[in-house]
Write a protein that holds these residues in place. Structure first.
Motif, mmCIF file in Angstrom:
data_model
loop_
_atom_site.group_PDB
_atom_site.id
_atom_site.type_symbol
_atom_site.label_atom_id
_atom_site.label_comp_id
_atom_site.label_asym_id
_atom_site.label_seq_id
_atom_site.Cartn_x
_atom_site.Cartn_y
_atom_site.Cartn_z
ATOM 1 N N HIS A 53 70.379 23.601 89.846
ATOM 2 C CA HIS A 53 69.630 24.616 89.130
ATOM 3 C C HIS A 53 70.204 24.916 87.747
ATOM 4 O O HIS A 53 69.513 25.495 86.907
ATOM 5 C CB HIS A 53 69.542 25.899 89.953
ATOM 6 C CG HIS A 53 68.373 26.736 89.598
ATOM 7 N ND1 HIS A 53 68.338 28.102 89.745
ATOM 8 C CD2 HIS A 53 67.165 26.407 89.069
ATOM 9 C CE1 HIS A 53 67.175 28.568 89.337
ATOM 10 N NE2 HIS A 53 66.443 27.566 88.916
ATOM 11 N N TYR A 280 65.420 31.662 90.355
ATOM 12 C CA TYR A 280 64.324 30.692 90.462
ATOM 13 C C TYR A 280 62.977 31.290 90.056
ATOM 14 O O TYR A 280 62.045 30.556 89.734
ATOM 15 C CB TYR A 280 64.192 30.190 91.902
ATOM 16 C CG TYR A 280 65.318 29.325 92.389
ATOM 17 C CD1 TYR A 280 65.316 27.941 92.160
ATOM 18 C CD2 TYR A 280 66.387 29.863 93.082
ATOM 19 C CE1 TYR A 280 66.348 27.139 92.619
ATOM 20 C CE2 TYR A 280 67.432 29.077 93.545
ATOM 21 C CZ TYR A 280 67.404 27.712 93.304
ATOM 22 O OH TYR A 280 68.431 26.920 93.762
ATOM 23 N N THR A 314 70.680 29.538 83.775
ATOM 24 C CA THR A 314 69.226 29.608 83.941
ATOM 25 C C THR A 314 68.578 30.533 82.917
ATOM 26 O O THR A 314 67.431 30.312 82.536
ATOM 27 C CB THR A 314 68.838 30.030 85.373
ATOM 28 O OG1 THR A 314 69.447 31.277 85.707
ATOM 29 C CG2 THR A 314 69.249 28.967 86.382
#
Length: 405
Positions: A53, A280, A314
Motif C-alpha cells: 500500500h 484505503y 498514502t
C-alpha cells in the motif's frame, strides 16, 4: 523532487509533512536492503501488506530502488515449503522477522497479501516502465506461482479460489486482511485481489469466473464479506468489503453504487479501530468518483498526523494520484488524467512528477481545465484528458478545457 502547490495552504502543508515524514522512514544504507519502514513504528521491519500500500507513494517520492528490492525479497520468500505464501515481514537487512515467523508451518500469512504483492508489483511496471518488474526471474516466477501453484495448494474444493482454515490463528493463515474476521474461509478482499491479478496477467476468463462467484454474494443491499463454515456472512467486514471496489470486483453501475452507499454508511457508523484501515478509503472512493467523500477521509488521515508509516506514504498518493486521477501506462508512453478535485480545492499543481522515463508538470483547475507539460523524457508522451489525447514531446504543453455549462 516532486512538489505540490495549490490554492489551498492546507493541501500544501499536508504534502510537505507527508513527503518529509515518508522520506524519514527510508532505511537504505550499509548493511540494509534498499528499503523503507512499513509497519508499526515500534517494529523496525517492512511488512508485505504495508509495502503493497505504500508503493505508489514511494514511487512518487523517487523510491523505485526500494520498491524493487523489497518486492523481490518477498517474491523470493514464497517457496514450496511455505506452500507459496511469502514471508509476512522482514528486517531491513533482509532477515525474517521472528516476531511473525516460527517455522515454515507456523508464520503469519493472509491470502490477500499473496495477490496484493503480485498486483502492486505489476502496477509499479505501469508507473515506471522498468522491464525488471516483468523480466526479473524472481518476480516473474512469483506472478506465475501466485496465480497457479498457490491457488492449487489451497483450493480444497477445486473452484479456483483458495481457502483459509477458518481458525482464529493468524499463524495458520487467514482469508482476509481484517484479522478480527479470521473464521472466514473465503473473504471479499482475497477474492478481489485475486481477480485484479488475473486481469493484470491477461487471464480474463479466469477473472470472469471470480466475478461470477462474487455476483452470487449479493443480497439485494450489499455483498457478503465472505464465507464461513455456515455459508455467506453479510456482516460489516472492513477490508473484506472496502477492498472490493478498490480492486474493481464490484464492477460499475447501479448495484455497485448501492454497495458504495452501504460502505459509506458503515464507514460512518462502524469505523475501524486501526488508522491504517482508513488509508484505503480515499483510494477506492476517488476511483469511483465519490470525490467529496474521498477528500473527507483524506483530511481525516492528514489531520491525524499519525506516525504509522502507511499514513504519510498514502497521503502522498491521495494528494497526487488521487486528486489528479492519474492512470499511468509508462510502458506505452502514456498517462490518463481525470480531475477529482473537491469543491474546496480550486487548483493543484504537481511538478516534477515521475512517470516512467518522463517527468511532467500537471496544473489542474477545478474539474474543467488541465494543463500538462512534459518537462523531460526520451520522446513523446501520450496524455489523455477526458476524450482528448495529445502527443507531447519534451518541452511541450497541452491545455484541455471542458465545457461544464
Amino acid at each position: 523532487m516532486l512538489t505540490l502547490t495549490s490554492s489551498s495552504a492546507y493541501v500544501e502543508e499536508a504534502f510537505v509533512w507527508a513527503r518529509k515524514r515518508a522520506l524519514d522512514w527510508v532505511r537504505t544504507g550499509p548493511g540494509n536492503l534498499p528499503s523503507y519502514w512499513a509497519g508499526y513504528p515500534s517494529r523496525p521491519m517492512f511488512y508485505s501488506r504495508d509495502v503493497c500500500h505504500q508503493a505508489a507513494g514511494a514511487h512518487l517520492l523517487g523510491l523505485d530502488a526500494e520498491n524493487f528490492a523489497m518486492f523481490r525479497h518477498f517474491a523470493r520468500s514464497a517457496t514450496p515449503a511455505r506452500k507459496w505464501f511469502p514471508i509476512w515481514a522482514f528486517h531491513f537487512d533482509g532477515r525474517i522477522a521472528d516476531l511473525d515467523y516460527h517455522d515454515d508451518e507456523h508464520f503469519v500469512r493472509e491470502i490477500p497479501a499473496v495477490f496484493d504483492l503480485a498486483y502492486r508489483a505489476l502496477e509499479q511496471y505501469d508507473w515506471t516502465g522498468d522491464r525488471r518488474w516483468i523480466d526479473d526471474p524472481d518476480l516473474a516466477a512469483y506472478y506465475r506461482h501466485s496465480a497457479g501453484e498457490f491457488v492449487e495448494a489451497h483450493d480444497a474444493d477445486g473452484d479456483g479460489i483458495p481457502e483459509a482454515g477458518g481458525t482464529a490463528d493468524i499463524f495458520l493463515g487467514t482469508a482476509t486482511y481484517n484479522e478480527r474476521e479470521a473464521p472466514l474461509l473465503v473473504a471479499g478482499d482475497g477474492l478481489a485481489t485475486q481477480y485484479a491479478v488475473l486481469r493484470k496477467l491477461g487471464r480474463h476468463a479466469d477473472a470472469d469466473r471470480i466475478q461470477a462467484t462474487y455476483d452470487g454474494w449479493w443480497n439485494g443491499d450489499h455483498f457478503a464479506r465472505g464465507i464461513t463454515k455456515d455459508g455467506l456472512d453479510f456482516d460489516w467486514g472492513l477490508e473484506s468489503h472496502t477492498l472490493v471496489p478498490l480492486f474493481g470486483l464490484s464492477g460499475t453501475g447501479e448495484r455497485n453504487e448501492r454497495f458504495l452507499d452501504y460502505l459509506e454508511a458503515r464507514m460512518e457508523s462502524d469505523p475501524p479501530l486501526n488508522i491504517e484501515s482508513f488509508s484505503y478509503w480515499p483510494e477506492f472512493l476517488f476511483t469511483h468518483g465519490r470525490d467529496e467523500s474521498a477528500w473527507r477521509w483524506t483530511k481525516h488521515l492528514i489531520d491525524s498526523r499519525d506516525d504509522y508509516p502507511e499514513i504519510s506514504f498514502t497521503v502522498v498518493e491521495h494528494l497526487v494520484a488521487g486528486l489528479l486521477g492519474l492512470r499511468p501506462d509508462a510502458p506505452n508512453a502514456a498517462v490518463a488524467i481525470t480531475s477529482h478535485l473537491p469543491a474546496e480545492i480550486d487548483n493543484l499543481i504537481a511538478d516534477n512528477l515521475p512517470l516512467g522515463a518522463w517527468t511532467v508538470r500537471i496544473h489542474q483547475v477545478g474539474r474543467h481545465t488541465t494543463e500538462v507539460t512534459v518537462l523531460s523524457g526520451p520522446g513523446p508522451l501520450a496524455v489523455t484528458v477526458g476524450t482528448e489525447t495529445h502527443s507531447l514531446e519534451p518541452g511541450r504543453t497541452a491545455r484541455v478545457t471542458k465545457d461544464l455549462s
